[in-house]
Every structure is written in structure tokens, then in C-alpha cells.
Design an enzyme around this catalytic site. Structure first.
Site, short mmCIF file in Angstrom:
data_model
loop_
_atom_site.label_atom_id
_atom_site.label_comp_id
_atom_site.label_asym_id
_atom_site.label_seq_id
_atom_site.Cartn_x
_atom_site.Cartn_y
_atom_site.Cartn_z
N GLY A 1 0.83 -1.21 0.00
CA GLY A 1 0.00 0.00 0.00
C GLY A 1 0.86 1.25 0.00
CG PHE A 2 0.28 6.11 0.45
CD1 PHE A 2 1.38 6.71 -0.15
CD2 PHE A 2 -0.39 6.79 1.46
CE1 PHE A 2 1.81 7.97 0.26
CE2 PHE A 2 0.03 8.03 1.87
CZ PHE A 2 1.13 8.63 1.28
CG ASP B 1 -0.86 -5.45 -0.08
OD1 ASP B 1 -0.45 -4.40 0.42
OD2 ASP B 1 -1.91 -5.52 -0.77
N GLY C 1 -3.61 -2.03 -2.53
CA GLY C 1 -2.16 -1.94 -2.70
C GLY C 1 -1.80 -2.24 -4.15
CG LEU D 1 1.03 -0.37 7.99
CD1 LEU D 1 2.11 0.00 6.98
CD2 LEU D 1 0.58 0.89 8.72
CB THR E 1 -10.80 -5.73 5.55
OG1 THR E 1 -11.42 -6.30 4.41
CG2 THR E 1 -9.30 -5.73 5.38
CB ALA F 1 -1.86 1.39 11.11
CE1 TYR G 1 -11.20 2.72 8.18
CE2 TYR G 1 -11.31 5.10 8.42
CZ TYR G 1 -10.57 3.96 8.21
OH TYR G 1 -9.22 4.04 8.01
#
Ligand code: UDP
Length: 333
Positions: free
Chosen positions: A13-14, A34, A39, A79, A98, A120, A152
Site C-alpha cells: 500500500g501507500f 498484501d 495496494g 497496516l 477486513t 495502525a 469505520y
């Protein structure tokens, strides 16, 4: 001589891919898990030839894979998550699964093998608390759970509570990091994040879409600074059992940001105000202000951001222009 072996879930991912680059550069071995949903394998281009990178395409929902990988590592950075307001609003069920079940599986595996784990989390947990700067013990102010955006926030809060409970009751060496708006190269515009979106609009000479009246504010931190904070916390014994904000305290309204982007790109684009309900559907609520108190992080590891919004925009604009050149070259003549 590698220092340790670190599992990075969401490592393509970023933020994850920048973390992977930094860990490899300092001599760690890195395992990435991942599923390449948001991603991108291209994010790992720089890392891909490194002998100490091992990439596994798979999901944090796959208990067997998670178990094996956590067993092989000594530290976990979790993450992997469904992120971005747009994605969460469009796919609430998948996002919740998720973010809650995935985290539970990763945390349970870390506990099984007594691995240090960094979870995270997000400034979204503060909800509509628009007092600022927000310290880690600030109240959460949430709307109805029927409003998807708050679901969320709730999912991430569940992750935090789970990590903290495992720490307190089972001595899991865990820490929670609340990330405030992180930006920089490799951040996709596809999931709604404002800077990559507005920069691409400006580069294409399209109107910049500012939601609401643009008076809402955010604080943007460069991903390289954020990665330095994550690594600093991983190495900090005092961070175990703690929840820590990571972000920049420099605040800007989204309307001012849009005009800064117009200036940085020397675009002829105009700024267009778009009602929230057009952007995100009826009943959407935004945060009017979100500023981190980073005193705790600063005291723990002496961190403060080194890159300004202008630095961030310069890099994001360069990336968007390069993409634009590649895109137009691929168009049929
Ligand atoms: N936003 C905007 N135009 C866009 C995308 C986002 O005005 O094209 C606004 C959004 O409503 C929010 C701010 O920019 O007020 C930051 O949005 P982002 O999704 O990047 O992060 P978050 O809302 O999670 O802080």
C-alpha cells in the site's frame, strides 16, 4: 547483517511500501502480506530486487497464512485495512470485515507467538470532535452507527481496544498509532483522498472539486516523516502499551488547499464547490477540523515533521505530471 524480520501487512500500500523501503534500507528483513486490493505491486518496484524482501500475496483474513508469517517474523506492523472514505462508503461490509476480523486474526497470531506488534489506527476514531489539537485521550464524538462513516471509526476503535486488552490482560507487546492525513508519492487518487485527487484535476486542467464549503480543515503529513515516526516507535520500549498520534500540526482549510494546488501546478483550473451529498450520498457527515496533538510522540522519540505542505505538493505534482505524460502517450493518436 539484518537486524530483524518484520512482517508488514498491507506492505504494498501507500504507507506500507514506503515503510518497507525504509526498513530494507536500514538492514531489516521484510515480509509483506498484501492482497493487492488497494495496494499495488508497482509500489514495491524499488524494493522488489532486494534480497531481504519476501512478498506474499494473500489476505489478513487467511488465518493459516497469517499464522505462518507471524511465526517467521519477530515484529509485526499491521497496516492492512480498507482505507479511504470513498471506499468505506461504497463497500461498507467488506471494509468492516477486513478492519475488524482481519485485525483480530493478526493480533491473535502476534499473541500466539509473543511478537511485538504495531497496529495502525486513524484519526477517524476521534469522530466529530473538532476541538483541536486532539490529544490521545480526547473524547470520541460519533454520529449514528447507521451513518457508514462512523462504522469505520468504530471498526478501528475495536482494533485499538482489542490490542490494548491483549496488552493489559495477556502482556502482548503492542502499540497503537493513530495516523492523521498522510500524503505523498504513491498515494492513489482512486480512494477519495483529497491531495492526489485535486492535484490530478489541476494537472488535467479540470475543476478542483472541493466538498461542502471548503472551510473544513486538515493537517497533512509527508509519508517519509510518518515512516520515520513508525520506525522510531517500533524501536522505543516506552511505546509498548501506548496509543500515539502521528501527524503534522500544520492546519489548512480544503478551500485554501485547492488554491495552493492551483498555484503549485500553474493550472488554469477553477475551484468548484460540490455538496457533500453529491460526493458521498445523502446523510454524509464530515469532520470540520482535525488537528493532532503530537506532544506525546515528540516526548517519546523527539519527532516532529520535517517536510512542509509545499514539499508535499511539489512531489505530488511531479508524480501526477509524469503519470499524465505516460497516460497521453498511451492514448491512440
Ligand atoms: N475532499 C474534497 N474534495 C475531494 C476529496 C476530498 O473537498 O475531491 C475533502 C473531504 O470532504 C475532507 C477533506 O477533503 O473534508 C479530506 O478528505 P480525505 O478523504 O483526503 O481525508 P479525511 O476525510 O479522511 O480526512
Amino acid at each position: 547483517m539484518p537486524r530483524g524480520t518484520i512482517l508488514v501487512t498491507g506492505g504494498a500500500g501507500f504507507i506500507g511500501s514506503h515503510l518497507v523501503d525504509a526498513l530494507l534500507a536500514r538492514g531489516d528483513r521484510v515480509v509483506v502480506l498484501d492482497n493487492l486490493s488497494t495496494g499495488r505491486i508497482a509500489n514495491l518496484d524499488q524494493a522488489s530486487t532486494h534480497p531481504d524482501l519476501h512478498f506474499v500475496q494473500g489476505s489478513v483474513l487467511d488465518e493459516l497464512v497469517v499464522d505462518e508469517l507471524v511465526h517467521r517474523c519477530d515484529t509485526v506492523v499491521h497496516l492492512a485495512a480498507a482505507v479511504g472514505v470513498k471506499l468505506i462508503v461504497e463497500q461498507p461490509l467488506k471494509s468492516l470485515t477486513t478492519n475488524i476480523r482481519g485485525s483480530e486474526i493478526v493480533i491473535e497470531a502476534a499473541h500466539r507467538y509473543r511478537r511485538k506488534i504495531l497496529i495502525a489506527s486513524t484519526s477517524e476514531v476521534y469522530g466529530k470532535n473538532s476541538r483541536g489539537p486532539l490529544s490521545e485521550d480526547a473524547d470520541r464524538i460519533l454520529g449514528s452507527p447507521a451513518v457508514v462513516r462512523w462504522a469505520y471509526s468504530t471498526a478501528k476503535a475495536v482494533d485499538e481496544i482489542l490490542a490494548n486488552a491483549y496488552h493489559r490482560e495477556r502482556s502482548l507487546p503492542s502499540m497503537v498509532v493513530r495516523l492523521f492525513n498522510v500524503v505523498g508519492p504513491r498515494q492513489s487518487p482512486a480512494y477519495g483522498m483529497v491531495i492526489p485527487r485535486l492535484v490530478r484535476q489541476a494537472v488535467r486542467e479540470q475543476p478542483l472539486t472541493v466538498y461542502g464549503d471548503g472551510s473544513q480543515t486538515r493537517c497533512f503529513a509527508h509519508v517519509t516523516d510518518v515512516v520515520a515516526a513508525l520506525i522510531g516507535l517500533l524501536d522505543c520500549e516506552a511505546a509498548i502499551g501506548e496509543t500515539v498520534n502521528v501527524g503534522s500540526p500544520a492546519e489548512i482549510s480544503i478551500l485554501d488547499l485547492a488554491w495552493r494546488i492551483v498555484k503549485a501546478t500553474q493550472s488554469t483550473s477553477d475551484v468548484r464547490l460540490v455538496p457533500y451529498e453529491t460526493a458521498y450520498g445523502a446523510g454524509f457527515e464530515d469532520m470540520t477540523r482535525r488537528v493532532p496533538d503530537i506532544g506525546k510522540l515528540n516526548r517519546m522519540i523527539g519527532w516532529s515533521p520535517t517536510r512542509t505542505l509545499d514539499d508535499i505538493l511539489r512531489e505530488t505534482v511531479a508524480e501526477a505530471r509524469a503519470e499524465e505524460v505516460a497516460r497521453t502517450q498511451m492514448l491512440p493518436a
